[in-house]
Scaffold this motif. Structure first.
Motif, PDB file in Angstrom:
ATOM      1  N   THR A  88       0.856  -1.187   0.000  1.00  0.00           N
ATOM      2  CA  THR A  88       0.000   0.000   0.000  1.00  0.00           C
ATOM      3  C   THR A  88       0.892   1.236   0.000  1.00  0.00           C
ATOM      4  O   THR A  88       2.118   1.128   0.131  1.00  0.00           O
ATOM      5  CB  THR A  88      -0.914   0.056   1.246  1.00  0.00           C
ATOM      6  N   ASP A 106      -2.650   4.166  -2.939  1.00  0.00           N
ATOM      7  CA  ASP A 106      -3.093   2.768  -2.896  1.00  0.00           C
ATOM      8  C   ASP A 106      -3.623   2.433  -4.290  1.00  0.00           C
ATOM      9  O   ASP A 106      -4.676   2.930  -4.709  1.00  0.00           O
ATOM     10  CB  ASP A 106      -4.212   2.582  -1.871  1.00  0.00           C
ATOM     11  N   HIS A 163      -6.092  -5.156   3.408  1.00  0.00           N
ATOM     12  CA  HIS A 163      -6.685  -4.743   2.138  1.00  0.00           C
ATOM     13  C   HIS A 163      -8.204  -4.874   2.276  1.00  0.00           C
ATOM     14  O   HIS A 163      -8.705  -5.907   2.744  1.00  0.00           O
ATOM     15  CB  HIS A 163      -6.179  -5.603   0.979  1.00  0.00           C
ATOM     16  N   GLY A 207      -5.119  -2.014  -0.650  1.00  0.00           N
ATOM     17  CA  GLY A 207      -5.321  -1.134   0.484  1.00  0.00           C
ATOM     18  C   GLY A 207      -6.749  -0.674   0.646  1.00  0.00           C
ATOM     19  O   GLY A 207      -7.696  -1.465   0.654  1.00  0.00           O
TER      20      GLY A 207
END
Length: 833
Positions: A571, A592, A728, A597
């Motif tokens: 990320t 991201d 995530h 992310g």
């Protein structure tokens, strides 16, 4: 037991070298009894008890006036025994919870301030042709706060004649400020060989070789001062592992050994610009002030004989009562050095520092001239494998080693060099580099520690100690201003033949140190990262991207923007240490990427229907291109790692209008072979299915077990690094990104490289064999490109290999990546394409 009826007022008490109660001790069969009356007998008994396999009871018979002396000897011996136990304990495998409760403190925060102080004259490291009427020294004051309230100060003052400057060191300081917060510090840190290097890696994740020497020196200084404050001792005592309190020392006579330990002799430094008579007059004045050692720079004049004439004139004016050191700073050829030596052979030089330009000629110079020499610049680059490199210079003609802690990389390295010199019967001279009283006070404490260490070495070898060394700290005379309101004081020896600094005065300055705010230009307490979202529409989908930014408000008006692109499973958070570092001079943004992310993807055409999308390199490039147009009107530099590096290279080659250059970290231009592309796409599809079927954490265990991560697995924070990859929001989107951004589906960019006119920097880890070979191949393709040079004919493509690092080079060695990125940005600014 005291016998008050005896005229001598005798006192008797017991001492044991082991931690056994007196009751048990008396019952033991192996206990031996010693009765001592004199100081010499006591010292002999203590040495005997320490090295014998049995326990001893030592009974001391003394007069009341001798008690202070005996008490001091016993106290030091007990402390040495305790320190020995601590050293043994430090080498054992102690559980973390034990270390945390007994030996470890934590860093609350670190801050720094840029200072600028005026000097009385130009530094002797600066050519005398400087026309300025005012002269300054700049650097940074570090303030390190521990969670228990202890505070330590350090100074980072890079020299302009070395490979670091203010911007370089500030970038590293900003990274360290981020990494050091909450870091544990062992109270055993000063006691263990190599402990600071280990601490840098194990607690901060910083490779010791990657930190600039002046930064490491300032950091060590701040840590040691904080530990000294916590223990309520001087820095010298902290290093010596023993201390005599002022209350106890009041009862101790000021004998010669005590006198040597309480003050440090100073060598005067002469600005040798001027006629021989002018310089000799300055030397005579310094001699009258009490200096018995002076050092002057040579090799600035048109020929060596003119420098020799200065030394001859000093001898004629003062005689031979003063010691003279010369410093050529490696500016002479061998022939010029021989010419100088021939002219001063009767001038009784104590030594000449670095007389020849080539290091391999220095021993030859000593043998042919008989003139004693000293090392200085030769040891500056010896930051690794010190002892093996120093072993070349055992020759007796080299009589001294001049050690600048801020140039050799801190006190750990300086102590190692000094001990080598002392063991080979050479002077270990501590020298300053025109730093403030803060550094000078620490150097005095350090020099005192080294002198006592030398005394111990001589005693161990049954050798007589040499006279005290005059250390190269006379640069205090250059300070017109200082970083503290109370500058360091010097004094003349009671016999009037030495200029010295009290170790106690230096300790008090450190203990009561307060920054003089009038000389502070600005301060930094760690920048807060700005986070926000930007939505971009592309091919009937809306991409809501999580953005992190540093340096936004400082650099809004400057066309200097870097966008950082993470690798697969990463990320934008991965880049924060590097972003905080480079925000000194640039606006730094991380994203991201789609599928990663906190970024989100929505179907704009049919909001109620099921979202079906694909994430390809073309889509990601289009999304980023629109993002760049949204956040800045000018061009940007892309810095990408692995998957992000492939995206950055694609955009640099095919979206060139908004891209000013790209930094490719462990990246590739794709695959040429069609069959290999199909195989790779299938492999990545299989991994994506595994991710969906077994979940992210199971996938991470499988992914980071691969050979590509062998080096990363040795990182002290590998567990935390893997844990950070587990955050995530949408695993389904992540799996689609894994398939869609497969190198097997990426168009090959090998032919595009032959037409590339954008500056590119390739960074690879030394241990990353696959991507190192790919980087070499890309550089070869670019070398055949007629547009691979700027308007001045300088190559615009470069490859940097970071030593002792693998694929995740920006995580394993962030300081080296920061330095490479910074230089790339400077080159872009100075030589625009």
């Amino acid at each position: 037991m005291a016998n008050q009826t005896q005229p001598s007022l005798l006192n008797r008490f017991f001492y044991t070298s082991h931690s056994i109660s007196i009751g048990k001790l008396c019952q033991a069969h192996s206990v031996k009894h010693l009765h001592v009356r004199t100081r010499m007998e006591l010292e002999h008994a203590l040495v005997l008890s320490r090295h014998a396999p049995t326990d001893y009871v030592i009974e001391i018979e003394s007069r009341i006036e001798d008690n202070a002396t005996f008490h001091r000897i016993l106290m030091n011996s007990a402390r040495q025994a305790a320190d020995h136990a601590l050293r043994i304990l430090s080498k054992l495998s102690v559980p973390d919870h034990v270390c945390s409760s007994l030996f470890l403190g934590k860093v609350q925060k670190m801050e720094y301030s840029l200072y600028r102080i005026e000097l009385c004259a130009p530094r002797t490291s600066t050519p005398s042709t400087c026309n300025s009427e005012r002269f300054y020294r700049e650097g940074f004051i570090l303030t390190l706060s521990l969670k228990d309230g202890s505070v330590g100060f350090g100074e980072v003052a890079p020299m302009e004649i070395h490979t670091e400057n203010l911007q370089d060191v500030e970038e590293q300081l900003r990274c360290i400020l981020h990494l050091i917060k909450g870091a544990e510090i062992s109270y055993l840190l000063p006691l263990r060989k190599g402990s600071f290097s280990s601490w840098l890696w194990e607690r901060l994740g910083i490779k010791p070789y990657s930190i600039f020497p002046s930064v490491r020196c300032g950091l060590e200084m701040a840590v040691l001062n904080a530990l000294a404050e916590r223990q309520g001792s001087s820095l010298s005592s902290l290093l010596l592992d023993c201390e005599i309190s002022s209350q106890e020392s009041a009862y101790v006579k000021e004998d010669e050994a005590k006198e040597r330990m309480s003050r440090v002799e100073i060598c005067a430094l002469i600005d040798s610009d001027g006629t021989p008579k002018d310089v000799a007059s300055i030397a005579a004045k310094l001699f009258e002030e009490g200096f018995n050692t002076i050092k002057l720079k040579v090799a600035w004049r048109s020929n060596p004989l003119e420098d020799a004439a200065v030394i001859q004139e000093i001898r004629q004016k003062i005689g031979y009562e003063i010691k003279i050191r010369a410093d050529a700073n490696k500016k002479w050829t061998f022939g010029q050095a021989i010419q100088f030596a021939s002219a001063v052979k009767c001038c009784d030089l104590q030594y000449i520092e670095e007389p020849v330009v080539f290091e391999e000629d220095i021993i030859k110079f000593c043998e042919e001239t008989g003139l004693p020499a000293a090392l200085d610049e030769t040891i500056d680059g010896m930051h690794q494998d010190l002892l093996n490199k120093l072993s070349v210079y055992k020759h007796p003609g080299i009589v001294a080693v001049v050690i600048k802690p801020n140039v050799v990389g801190g006190f750990e390295n300086a102590a190692l060099i000094a001990k080598w010199a002392q063991q080979h019967n050479k002077m270990a001279v501590i020298s300053s580099a025109f730093e403030s009283s803060l550094s000078l006070s620490v150097y005095i404490q350090f020099a005192n520690y080294l002198e006592q260490q030398y005394t111990h070495i001589c005693r161990a070898k049954y050798k007589e100690t040499k006279p005290t060394i005059a250390h190269g700290l006379g640069t205090y005379q250059w300070l017109k201003e200082d970083v503290t309101a109370e500058p360091l004081r010097t004094c003349v020896h009671s016999h009037g033949d030495k200029v010295e600094v009290s170790v106690q005065d230096a300790a008090l300055l450190l203990q009561n140190f307060r920054i003089n705010n009038e000389i502070i230009q600005r301060s930094y307490k760690e920048e807060e990262i700005q986070t926000y979202r930007v939505s971009v529409n592309c091919q009937e989908f809306s991409y809501s991207l999580k953005i992190r930014e540093a340096g936004k408000y400082i650099h809004m008006m400057q066309d200097k923007v870097i966008i950082f692109l993470h690798g697969l499973l990463g990320t934008g958070e991965d880049w924060i240490p590097i972003m905080k570092s480079l925000s000194v001079t640039a606006r730094c943004i991380s994203v991201d990427l789609p599928g990663h992310g906190e970024s989100q993807i929505q179907n704009c055409a049919n909001k109620e229907g099921k979202v079906e999308f694909g994430v390809s390199i073309e889509v990601v490039a289009d999304v980023l291109h629109k993002l760049i147009q949204e956040i800045t009107p000018g061009r940007v530099v892309l810095a990408g790692y692995s998957m992000g590096a492939r995206v950055a290279l694609y955009m640099a080659l095919r979206c060139s209008k908004k891209i000013g250059g790209a930094v490719i970290i462990s990246g590739s231009p794709g695959l040429k072979d069609v069959a290999m592309k199909k195989i790779r796409a299938a492999q990545d599809d299989s991994k994506a299915r595994y991710l969906r079927a077994h979940g992210l954490r199971s996938f991470l265990d499988m992914w980071y077990a691969g050979d590509m991560w062998n080096s990363l697995r040795n990182h002290p924070y590998f567990g935390q690094i893997v844990e950070s990859r587990a955050h995530h929001d949408d695993v389904s989107a992540l799996s689609k990104a894994m398939s869609g951004l497969s190198v097997g589906r990426q168009p090959s960019l090998w032919e595009d490289l032959q037409q590339c006119t954008k500056p590119l920097l390739f960074i690879v880890g030394e241990k990353d064999g696959k991507f190192k070979e790919i980087a070499h191949q890309m550089c070869y393709e670019l070398s055949n490109n007629p547009g691979n040079k700027d308007k001045e004919g300088k190559k615009i493509h470069e490859m940097i290999e970071v030593s002792d690092s693998g694929h995740a080079v920006h995580v394993e060695c962030p300081l080296s990546v920061i330095s490479s990125l910074s230089k790339f940005l400077i080159n872009l600014e100075e030589s625009p394409v």
